[in-house]
Design a protein around this motif. Structure first.
Motif, PDB file in Angstrom:
ATOM      1  N   VAL A   1     -36.664 -17.749 -20.636  1.00 56.59           N
ATOM      2  CA  VAL A   1     -36.153 -17.261 -21.662  1.00 56.59           C
ATOM      3  C   VAL A   1     -36.268 -17.885 -23.147  1.00 56.59           C
ATOM      4  O   VAL A   1     -36.573 -17.249 -24.162  1.00 56.59           O
ATOM      5  CB  VAL A   1     -34.661 -16.931 -21.463  1.00 56.59           C
ATOM      6  N   ILE A   2     -36.148 -19.235 -22.941  1.00 55.01           N
ATOM      7  CA  ILE A   2     -36.436 -20.088 -24.270  1.00 55.01           C
ATOM      8  C   ILE A   2     -37.771 -19.905 -24.789  1.00 55.01           C
ATOM      9  O   ILE A   2     -37.891 -19.847 -25.832  1.00 55.01           O
ATOM     10  CB  ILE A   2     -36.104 -21.656 -23.917  1.00 55.01           C
ATOM     11  N   PHE A   3     -38.732 -20.055 -23.830  1.00 56.12           N
ATOM     12  CA  PHE A   3     -40.335 -19.989 -24.287  1.00 56.12           C
ATOM     13  C   PHE A   3     -40.837 -18.425 -24.234  1.00 56.12           C
ATOM     14  O   PHE A   3     -41.942 -18.476 -23.876  1.00 56.12           O
ATOM     15  CB  PHE A   3     -40.953 -21.080 -23.528  1.00 56.12           C
ATOM     16  N   ARG A   4     -40.010 -17.386 -24.064  1.00 54.52           N
ATOM     17  CA  ARG A   4     -40.611 -16.140 -23.965  1.00 54.52           C
ATOM     18  C   ARG A   4     -41.460 -15.708 -25.197  1.00 54.52           C
ATOM     19  O   ARG A   4     -42.308 -14.921 -24.918  1.00 54.52           O
ATOM     20  CB  ARG A   4     -39.224 -15.069 -23.968  1.00 54.52           C
ATOM     21  N   ASN A   5     -41.294 -16.152 -26.585  1.00 56.58           N
ATOM     22  CA  ASN A   5     -42.139 -16.192 -27.428  1.00 56.58           C
ATOM     23  C   ASN A   5     -43.361 -17.182 -27.514  1.00 56.58           C
ATOM     24  O   ASN A   5     -44.069 -16.989 -28.543  1.00 56.58           O
ATOM     25  CB  ASN A   5     -41.442 -15.851 -28.750  1.00 56.58           C
ATOM     26  N   ASN A   6     -43.372 -18.084 -26.771  1.00 60.71           N
ATOM     27  CA  ASN A   6     -44.356 -19.317 -26.851  1.00 60.71           C
ATOM     28  C   ASN A   6     -44.872 -19.550 -25.502  1.00 60.71           C
ATOM     29  O   ASN A   6     -44.358 -20.469 -24.947  1.00 60.71           O
ATOM     30  CB  ASN A   6     -43.690 -20.502 -27.451  1.00 60.71           C
ATOM     31  N   ALA A   7     -46.000 -18.830 -24.961  1.00 57.70           N
ATOM     32  CA  ALA A   7     -46.410 -19.128 -23.642  1.00 57.70           C
ATOM     33  C   ALA A   7     -47.144 -20.492 -23.430  1.00 57.70           C
ATOM     34  O   ALA A   7     -47.031 -20.997 -22.242  1.00 57.70           O
ATOM     35  CB  ALA A   7     -47.277 -17.787 -23.193  1.00 57.70           C
ATOM     36  N   LYS A   8     -47.465 -20.985 -24.609  1.00 53.62           N
ATOM     37  CA  LYS A   8     -48.312 -22.080 -24.722  1.00 53.62           C
ATOM     38  C   LYS A   8     -47.276 -23.336 -24.294  1.00 53.62           C
ATOM     39  O   LYS A   8     -47.974 -24.005 -23.397  1.00 53.62           O
ATOM     40  CB  LYS A   8     -48.959 -22.513 -26.080  1.00 53.62           C
ATOM     41  N   LYS A   9     -46.089 -23.462 -24.736  1.00 52.30           N
ATOM     42  CA  LYS A   9     -45.308 -24.289 -24.452  1.00 52.30           C
ATOM     43  C   LYS A   9     -44.808 -24.413 -23.192  1.00 52.30           C
ATOM     44  O   LYS A   9     -44.552 -25.228 -22.366  1.00 52.30           O
ATOM     45  CB  LYS A   9     -44.087 -24.358 -25.419  1.00 52.30           C
TER      46      LYS A   9
ATOM     47  N   GLN B   1     -35.714 -22.801 -14.024  1.00 56.61           N
ATOM     48  CA  GLN B   1     -36.968 -21.972 -14.377  1.00 56.61           C
ATOM     49  C   GLN B   1     -36.684 -20.758 -15.024  1.00 56.61           C
ATOM     50  O   GLN B   1     -37.572 -20.234 -15.923  1.00 56.61           O
ATOM     51  CB  GLN B   1     -37.603 -21.641 -13.040  1.00 56.61           C
ATOM     52  N   THR B   2     -35.604 -19.976 -14.811  1.00 58.08           N
ATOM     53  CA  THR B   2     -35.249 -18.563 -15.606  1.00 58.08           C
ATOM     54  C   THR B   2     -34.900 -18.952 -17.124  1.00 58.08           C
ATOM     55  O   THR B   2     -35.459 -18.307 -17.944  1.00 58.08           O
ATOM     56  CB  THR B   2     -34.150 -17.794 -14.762  1.00 58.08           C
ATOM     57  N   LYS B   3     -34.213 -19.909 -17.088  1.00 63.37           N
ATOM     58  CA  LYS B   3     -33.813 -20.316 -18.406  1.00 63.37           C
ATOM     59  C   LYS B   3     -35.027 -20.809 -19.321  1.00 63.37           C
ATOM     60  O   LYS B   3     -35.090 -20.420 -20.451  1.00 63.37           O
ATOM     61  CB  LYS B   3     -32.994 -21.609 -18.495  1.00 63.37           C
ATOM     62  N   LEU B   4     -36.031 -21.403 -18.815  1.00 66.23           N
ATOM     63  CA  LEU B   4     -36.986 -21.839 -19.445  1.00 66.23           C
ATOM     64  C   LEU B   4     -37.853 -20.742 -20.116  1.00 66.23           C
ATOM     65  O   LEU B   4     -38.562 -20.435 -21.184  1.00 66.23           O
ATOM     66  CB  LEU B   4     -38.075 -22.873 -18.522  1.00 66.23           C
TER      67      LEU B   4
ATOM     68  N   PHE C   1     -27.013 -31.263  -7.349  1.00 60.09           N
ATOM     69  CA  PHE C   1     -26.676 -30.511  -8.292  1.00 60.09           C
ATOM     70  C   PHE C   1     -28.042 -30.127  -9.020  1.00 60.09           C
ATOM     71  O   PHE C   1     -28.185 -29.069  -9.438  1.00 60.09           O
ATOM     72  CB  PHE C   1     -25.704 -31.402  -9.229  1.00 60.09           C
ATOM     73  N   ILE C   2     -28.917 -31.354  -9.237  1.00 59.46           N
ATOM     74  CA  ILE C   2     -30.219 -30.693  -9.809  1.00 59.46           C
ATOM     75  C   ILE C   2     -31.031 -29.756  -9.061  1.00 59.46           C
ATOM     76  O   ILE C   2     -31.777 -28.795  -9.456  1.00 59.46           O
ATOM     77  CB  ILE C   2     -30.961 -32.101  -9.867  1.00 59.46           C
ATOM     78  N   LEU C   3     -31.045 -29.927  -7.838  1.00 58.75           N
ATOM     79  CA  LEU C   3     -31.851 -28.935  -6.693  1.00 58.75           C
ATOM     80  C   LEU C   3     -31.182 -27.404  -6.938  1.00 58.75           C
ATOM     81  O   LEU C   3     -31.929 -26.493  -7.074  1.00 58.75           O
ATOM     82  CB  LEU C   3     -31.905 -29.382  -5.491  1.00 58.75           C
ATOM     83  N   ALA C   4     -29.698 -27.676  -6.846  1.00 58.52           N
ATOM     84  CA  ALA C   4     -29.138 -26.272  -6.969  1.00 58.52           C
ATOM     85  C   ALA C   4     -29.512 -25.533  -8.206  1.00 58.52           C
ATOM     86  O   ALA C   4     -29.198 -24.319  -8.450  1.00 58.52           O
ATOM     87  CB  ALA C   4     -27.692 -26.670  -6.769  1.00 58.52           C
ATOM     88  N   GLU C   5     -29.659 -26.302  -9.165  1.00 57.19           N
ATOM     89  CA  GLU C   5     -29.965 -25.649 -10.536  1.00 57.19           C
ATOM     90  C   GLU C   5     -31.369 -25.343 -11.037  1.00 57.19           C
ATOM     91  O   GLU C   5     -31.675 -24.764 -11.826  1.00 57.19           O
ATOM     92  CB  GLU C   5     -29.398 -26.826 -11.562  1.00 57.19           C
TER      93      GLU C   5
END
Length: 346
Positions: free
Chosen positions: A170-178, A165-168, A156-160
């Protein structure tokens, strides 16, 4: 203001204690979760490599799952078969050990020293003596019987992983440093687990060949034990070598036993102290003090399997601290860097 900060500190400490109590109570589930995450970190690198070779994602995914299942069942099979045979022959080994001790007492008495061999033989509990080895192997065998849950977790982890990566992003779209810090953290984690797994396998493989050459019983079993205990620094190598050296002492002469001991030392020093730091990099090292306390701490929280996971978990925390500038000082405190190296990093 100080009173508010003090309340916050007490709150954090209390939360930490409650979380640890919960982890200890649910240790069986936590161990499976940690192992699934760690194994996924190792094989995610292989998954990316296969996809770069234009191999379809589905084929790459199933190929890795087959490898994980094969390795898990092979380990379980080797340990279970060898353990059953070892337990069957245990009375024979106990008798050989008694004869070995009696011969040693006679040898010492030959130099004029008086030793009450009756008291010594009565004080030695041979069943408990061999029980340490069988308990350790039995614990590993019991854990491997739950390996199917680990495989499901890895699947499940490999499938996800791709969508994660895409979710990350989106989450950090305004914070490239993080996002950069997290990518650095992921890269170092994968590097650590790939190198550590490779050096552990190499250690077990060479020790199996060495023990086969000397004719030690169950060379594959002791090779597997050496591979697994390579994840426990310093102490692990000593524990892993003890059963094979004892068998050599019972079945071979003293010279052969000495050579087996020397080869154990050479193999472990060459791989753990020379090859591993070169492949891993000094910045991914841990302080011996941190290693010692992590073995005690995680061994208490997660049991015997926690000792295998102690260094990987602590290393994960260190890499997380290193990947963020605000917590970088904690990573330095946990490292084994020399003063010169620390000055260069600063």
């Amino acid at each position: 203001m100080d009173a508010i900060n003090l309340k916050n500190y007490f709150f954090y400490v209390a939360s930490f204690v409650v979380i640890l109590a919960g982890v200890k109570m649910s240790s069986e589930i936590v161990v499976i979760l940690f192992l699934a995450i760690f194994i996924s970190s190792i094989f995610s690198s292989l998954l990316k490599l296969l996809q770069k070779q234009n191999i379809p994602k589905v084929l790459s995914y199933f190929f890795i799952l087959v490898i994980v299942i094969f390795i898990g069942f092979m380990l379980a099979y080797v340990i279970n078969i060898s353990l059953k045979d070892f337990l069957t022959n245990l009375p024979i080994y106990e008798e050989k050990l008694k004869n070995l001790i009696l011969n040693s007492i006679h040898l010492v008495q030959g130099y004029g020293l008086e030793i009450d061999k009756t008291k010594i033989m009565e004080s030695l509990n041979f069943s408990s003596f061999f029980g340490v080895t069988t308990n350790i192997i039995g614990s590993i065998s019991t854990f491997l019987s739950k390996f199917l849950l680990v495989v499901i977790g890895v699947a499940f982890i490999l499938a996800e992983s791709k969508s994660f990566q895409t979710k990350l992003k989106v989450i950090f779209r305004n914070n490239a440093k993080k996002l950069e810090h997290f990518n650095l953290f992921s890269f170092n984690i994968q590097k650590y687990f790939v190198v550590k797994s490779f050096t552990s396998f190499l250690t077990g493989f060479i020790i199996t060949i060495m023990l086969s050459f000397f004719g030690i019983d169950y060379p594959i079993l002791w090779g597997v034990i050496a591979m697994l205990f390579n994840f426990v620094p310093v102490v692990g190598s000593i524990i892993a070598s003890f059963p094979a050296i004892l068998l050599a002492l019972m079945n071979l002469d003293v010279n052969a036993t000495i050579w087996v001991s020397i080869f154990y030392i050479i193999i472990n020093i060459s791989i753990s102290n020379i090859l591993e730091p070169k492949l891993m990099g000094k910045e991914l090292g841990l302080s011996p003090l941190i290693i010692f306390f992590s073995l005690i701490f995680w061994g208490y929280i997660l049991g015997i399997v926690g000792m295998f996971l102690a260094v990987p978990i602590t290393m994960t925390l260190k890499i997380a601290f290193d990947s963020n500038t605000s917590t970088h000082w904690l990573g330095i405190l946990m490292s084994d860097l020399s003063r010169k190296k620390i000055r260069n990093k600063e």
